[in-house]
Design a protein around this motif. Structure first.
Motif, mmCIF file in Angstrom:
data_model
loop_
_atom_site.group_PDB
_atom_site.id
_atom_site.type_symbol
_atom_site.label_atom_id
_atom_site.label_comp_id
_atom_site.label_asym_id
_atom_site.label_seq_id
_atom_site.Cartn_x
_atom_site.Cartn_y
_atom_site.Cartn_z
ATOM 1 N N GLY A 1 -1.836 -17.443 0.658
ATOM 2 C CA GLY A 1 -2.783 -16.864 -0.289
ATOM 3 C C GLY A 1 -2.200 -15.633 -0.947
ATOM 4 N N HIS A 2 -1.757 -14.681 -0.147
ATOM 5 C CA HIS A 2 -1.019 -13.532 -0.687
ATOM 6 C C HIS A 2 0.300 -14.038 -1.253
ATOM 7 C CE1 HIS A 2 0.670 -9.573 -1.121
ATOM 8 N NE2 HIS A 2 1.562 -9.763 -0.160
ATOM 9 N N THR A 3 1.024 -14.822 -0.463
ATOM 10 C CA THR A 3 2.160 -15.622 -0.921
ATOM 11 C C THR A 3 2.020 -16.990 -0.261
ATOM 12 O OG1 THR A 3 3.820 -15.299 0.828
ATOM 13 C CG2 THR A 3 3.546 -13.496 -0.777
ATOM 14 N N PRO A 4 2.798 -17.991 -0.712
ATOM 15 C CA PRO A 4 2.693 -19.307 -0.078
ATOM 16 C C PRO A 4 3.207 -19.331 1.357
ATOM 17 C CG PRO A 4 3.709 -19.460 -2.258
ATOM 18 C CD PRO A 4 3.655 -18.012 -1.904
ATOM 19 N N ALA A 5 3.963 -18.320 1.758
ATOM 20 C CA ALA A 5 4.679 -18.388 3.034
ATOM 21 C C ALA A 5 4.153 -17.426 4.089
ATOM 22 C CB ALA A 5 6.167 -18.122 2.801
ATOM 23 N N ASP A 6 3.019 -16.788 3.865
ATOM 24 C CA ASP A 6 2.546 -15.789 4.820
ATOM 25 C C ASP A 6 2.257 -16.397 6.181
ATOM 26 O OD1 ASP A 6 1.267 -12.844 3.643
ATOM 27 O OD2 ASP A 6 2.146 -14.268 2.250
ATOM 28 N N MET A 7 2.631 -15.650 7.219
ATOM 29 C CA MET A 7 2.372 -16.039 8.597
ATOM 30 C C MET A 7 1.658 -14.901 9.316
ATOM 31 S SD MET A 7 3.746 -19.054 8.729
ATOM 32 C CE MET A 7 3.769 -19.447 10.489
ATOM 33 N N ALA A 8 0.890 -15.271 10.348
ATOM 34 C CA ALA A 8 0.369 -14.310 11.310
ATOM 35 C C ALA A 8 0.882 -14.741 12.671
ATOM 36 C CB ALA A 8 -1.161 -14.284 11.291
ATOM 37 N N TYR A 9 1.027 -13.784 13.576
ATOM 38 C CA TYR A 9 1.558 -14.071 14.902
ATOM 39 C C TYR A 9 0.539 -13.639 15.949
ATOM 40 C CZ TYR A 9 5.863 -14.705 12.286
ATOM 41 O OH TYR A 9 6.798 -15.138 11.379
ATOM 42 N N LEU A 10 0.122 -14.598 16.773
ATOM 43 C CA LEU A 10 -0.921 -14.382 17.774
ATOM 44 C C LEU A 10 -0.284 -14.325 19.149
ATOM 45 C CD1 LEU A 10 -3.996 -14.306 18.520
ATOM 46 C CD2 LEU A 10 -3.879 -16.820 18.634
ATOM 47 N N ALA A 11 -0.587 -13.259 19.872
ATOM 48 C CA ALA A 11 -0.089 -13.089 21.242
ATOM 49 C C ALA A 11 -1.225 -12.556 22.103
ATOM 50 C CB ALA A 11 1.093 -12.122 21.276
ATOM 51 N N GLY A 12 -1.733 -13.379 22.989
ATOM 52 C CA GLY A 12 -2.822 -12.930 23.842
ATOM 53 C C GLY A 12 -4.029 -12.525 23.019
#
Length: 291
Positions: A146-157
């Motif tokens: 949405g912000h860019t086509p490739a944005d990721m979030a990383y979930l840890a615990g």
């Protein structure tokens, strides 16, 4: 849900960027998220003071870097990933949709013919939902375009590192008017994150504090749903899109977008030196907006 130890944050006041070091206390392995390479726009000189702060912390804590994670190809700072890998090791990773971003910007900057569009500048490309480990600690990579086509979030615990997708509640959300951006995709990506348990801690990549508030970078899913000025509960997709599009039309281009994108789609590497041994960053004239 496992409780993650509070990550070490490094705030860069020049770019309003927060870099994180996430460590597994059981093994001493660590990940660095969204590192900064200093850049002086006036002189064209790079520097490593921000990255060296991270290296100093890693050394003092006796950590072993396993991953260097990028949430996306940032438009507001140059990535220090390549420098950190050279000095601390680790695999540089980003989402697999970086290929689309590379394709877009190779055309905009008319990059060298040898510039690869397959993401091979990075050591690993994450798929949506892919799991990986930092020592004994499991993390998940979430595709949040949405912000860019490739944005990721990383979930840890109980913690999620959201890049530019969400900001602090009183700042709102990322813009969606860059090439390949999409306000509707952004709304849906944010709601993907906001379906996490309310107590999930949210760590943002930037803070642009309003008024006299000091910079902050940690909130919760519950606080976002209650108070985010752009996407709190009760705001529909259509209402968000109208607000986001209208606001984006008033925003200037980020100061460092032109140099940063050229470096960040190369995993923090500079363009190859020319025949005089110097690397050059291009400025496309009359391409973005109007003067």
């Amino acid at each position: 849900m496992r409780t993650l130890l509070t990550p070490q944050a490094f705030f860069d006041p020049a770019t309003w960027t927060v870099t994180y070091v996430v460590a597994d206390p059981d093994t001493g392995y660590a990940a660095i998220i969204d590192p900064v390479l200093d850049y002086d726009f006036k002189s064209g000189c790079t520097g490593t003071a921000s990255a060296d702060r991270v290296l100093d912390y890693i050394g003092k804590q006796g950590l072993r870097v396993e991953w260097i994670l990028e949430t996306h190809a940032h438009a507001d700072h140059l990535s220090g990933a390549r420098y950190l890998k050279a000095n601390a090791g680790g695999k540089i990773a980003i989402g697999e949709h970086i290929r689309a971003v590379q394709s877009t910007f190779r055309a905009i900057f008319n990059l060298e013919r040898s510039f690869a569009l397959d993401g091979s500048q990075f050591d690993h490309l994450f798929k949506d939902g892919e799991t990986f480990r930092i020592g004994s600690m499991e993390m998940s990579a979430l595709h949040v375009p949405g912000h860019t086509p490739a944005d990721m979030a990383y979930l840890a615990g109980d913690a999620v590192f959201v890049g530019d997708t969400l900001f602090m509640p009183d700042v709102g959300t990322a813009r969606a008017d860059f090439p390949g951006g999409d306000a509707r995709q952004l709304y849906r990506s944010m709601h993907k994150l906001l379906l996490l348990p309310a107590e999930t801690r949210v760590f943002v990549c930037h803070d642009y504090p309003p008024g006299e508030r000091a910079p902050q970078w940690e909130t919760t899913v519950g606080e976002q749903r209650k108070a985010n000025i752009h996407v709190r509960d009760g705001i529909s997709e259509d209402a968000f899109v109208a607000t986001r599009v209208a606001r984006d039309a008033t925003l200037d281009m980020p100061t460092l977008i032109l140099p940063s994108i050229q470096v960040n789609i190369r995993a923090g590497g500079l363009p190859p030196p020319e025949d005089n041994g110097v690397s050059y960053l291009k400025i496309p004239v009359n391409t973005f907006g109007v003067a």
